[in-house]
Scaffold this active site. Structure first.
Site, PDB file in Angstrom:
ATOM      1  CG  HIS A  63      38.196  23.963  38.125  1.00 57.61           C
ATOM      2  ND1 HIS A  63      38.046  23.650  36.777  1.00 57.61           N
ATOM      3  CD2 HIS A  63      38.260  25.329  38.161  1.00 57.61           C
ATOM      4  CE1 HIS A  63      38.039  24.757  36.066  1.00 57.61           C
ATOM      5  NE2 HIS A  63      38.156  25.792  36.875  1.00 57.61           N
ATOM      6  CG  ASP A  67      34.578  29.571  34.247  1.00 58.28           C
ATOM      7  OD1 ASP A  67      34.915  29.444  35.433  1.00 58.28           O
ATOM      8  OD2 ASP A  67      35.397  29.535  33.306  1.00 58.28           O
ATOM      9  CG  HIS A  68      35.074  25.279  34.523  1.00 60.92           C
ATOM     10  ND1 HIS A  68      35.559  24.631  33.400  1.00 60.92           N
ATOM     11  CD2 HIS A  68      35.710  26.478  34.564  1.00 60.92           C
ATOM     12  CE1 HIS A  68      36.458  25.394  32.809  1.00 60.92           C
ATOM     13  NE2 HIS A  68      36.574  26.524  33.498  1.00 60.92           N
ATOM     14  CG  HIS A 141      43.172  26.081  37.617  1.00 58.61           C
ATOM     15  ND1 HIS A 141      43.634  27.090  36.809  1.00 58.61           N
ATOM     16  CD2 HIS A 141      41.869  26.383  37.890  1.00 58.61           C
ATOM     17  CE1 HIS A 141      42.664  27.960  36.590  1.00 58.61           C
ATOM     18  NE2 HIS A 141      41.582  27.562  37.246  1.00 58.61           N
TER      19      HIS A 141
END
Length: 306
Positions: A63, A67-68, A141
């Protein structure tokens, strides 16, 4: 060195710490190198891990939270700088196409690498090679998020004692493997006569989600399950409200799915000690690892027939 292993490049959640970088995970799978969720600092972590950008063959983005994904521009630019000799496919939620484009062309650089976008719009197989099938499924999410599953196809494992019983050795064994059947002394010997079906190894990557049905489907029977465990179970309500899991919930998922080894990661910055995470999870799953940055975790091997 294992040919199938996870190398942890970052294990923090939204906020990095002095000891944990933002997310990033490199799966070495034979000749493939799959980079999952490259957060900030991934290039530097790869240097510490002894990894080259040229080893990356695929990139999977669950996603588009920072932070990803904020390390994606650096990795893409490094692929060009290092003259990656092969195309690199990037899998990501189709609804985040605008974010992908911004990250893909974040700054000016000599764009020489072949980057192949593979937006994911629905659950299912996203890549299929001779050695494995990569599939994705939507998780629960606050933004569109997909988990991933990599699965090696089942094959027939030859059993030496059965080969000997049927008088098979040397080049005739190779012929049997290619054709599936051979004639030996006037008798027809089929592959299933001298072997047994062996399920291939499998791996699942589940990040930033509440417990949900698709998480269970992705994790079903895998040898190595990488699962977020942002909180301890004392914060289960907070985990739910923020669309995350606790270590106990990750273990419940692994237990119910029959996963062999559980990797806990994506820890909130509030926790300095991960021993309680392991303790919480081991009540349900004996093989648990709470990873640190730069850890190597082997994909458990399947037991071979005698």
């Amino acid at each position: 060195m294992s040919s199938r292993e996870l190398i942890v490049l970052g294990s923090a959640s939204q906020v990095p710490t002095r000891h944990r970088n933002h997310n990033a995970y490199f799966l070495r799978w034979d000749e493939e190198g799959i980079l999952f969720d490259p957060g900030e600092g991934t290039q530097r972590q790869m240097l510490y891990a002894g990894l080259s950008s040229r080893q990356v063959t695929r990139i999977c983005i669950t996603h588009f939270h920072g932070d990803h994904a904020l390390g994606l521009p650096g990795i893409i630019q490094r692929l060009s700088l290092d003259s990656a000799p092969h195309p690199v496919e990037v899998y990501y939620p189709a609804s985040g196409q605008a974010f992908y484009e911004r990250l893909r062309h974040a700054t000016v650089f000599m764009d020489k690498a072949t980057i192949v976008p593979r937006p994911i719009a629905k659950d299912g197989v996203v890549a299929k090679t001779k050695g494995f099938e990569l599939s994705a499924a939507r998780l629960e999410h606050s933004v569109d998020t997909f988990g991933f599953r990599l699965e090696e196809p089942a094959r027939v494992q030859l059993i030496p004692s059965r080969l000997a019983e049927h008088g098979l050795s040397g080049p005739r064994v190779g012929e049997l493997q290619r054709r599936g059947v051979v004639e030996v002394g006037g008798r027809t010997v089929r592959l299933e006569d001298v072997g047994e079906k062996r399920e291939g190894q499998s791996f699942a990557f589940i990040m930033d989600t509440r417990p949900c049905a698709n998480a269970g489907r992705l994790a079903r029977g895998v040898d190595l399950l990488v699962c977020e465990s942002t909180y301890l179970d004392s914060e289960r309500e907070e985990a739910h409200s923020h669309f995350h899991m606790t270590a106990r919930q990750a273990a419940e998922l692994a237990h119910e799915a029959g996963a062999r080894r559980l990797v806990l990661t994506h820890f909130s910055q509030r926790y300095e000690d991960t021993a309680p995470f392991v303790q919480e999870a081991q009540a349900l799953v004996p093989d648990v690892v709470a990873v640190r940055d730069l850890d190597h975790v082997e994909v458990p091997k399947r037991v071979r027939a005698a």
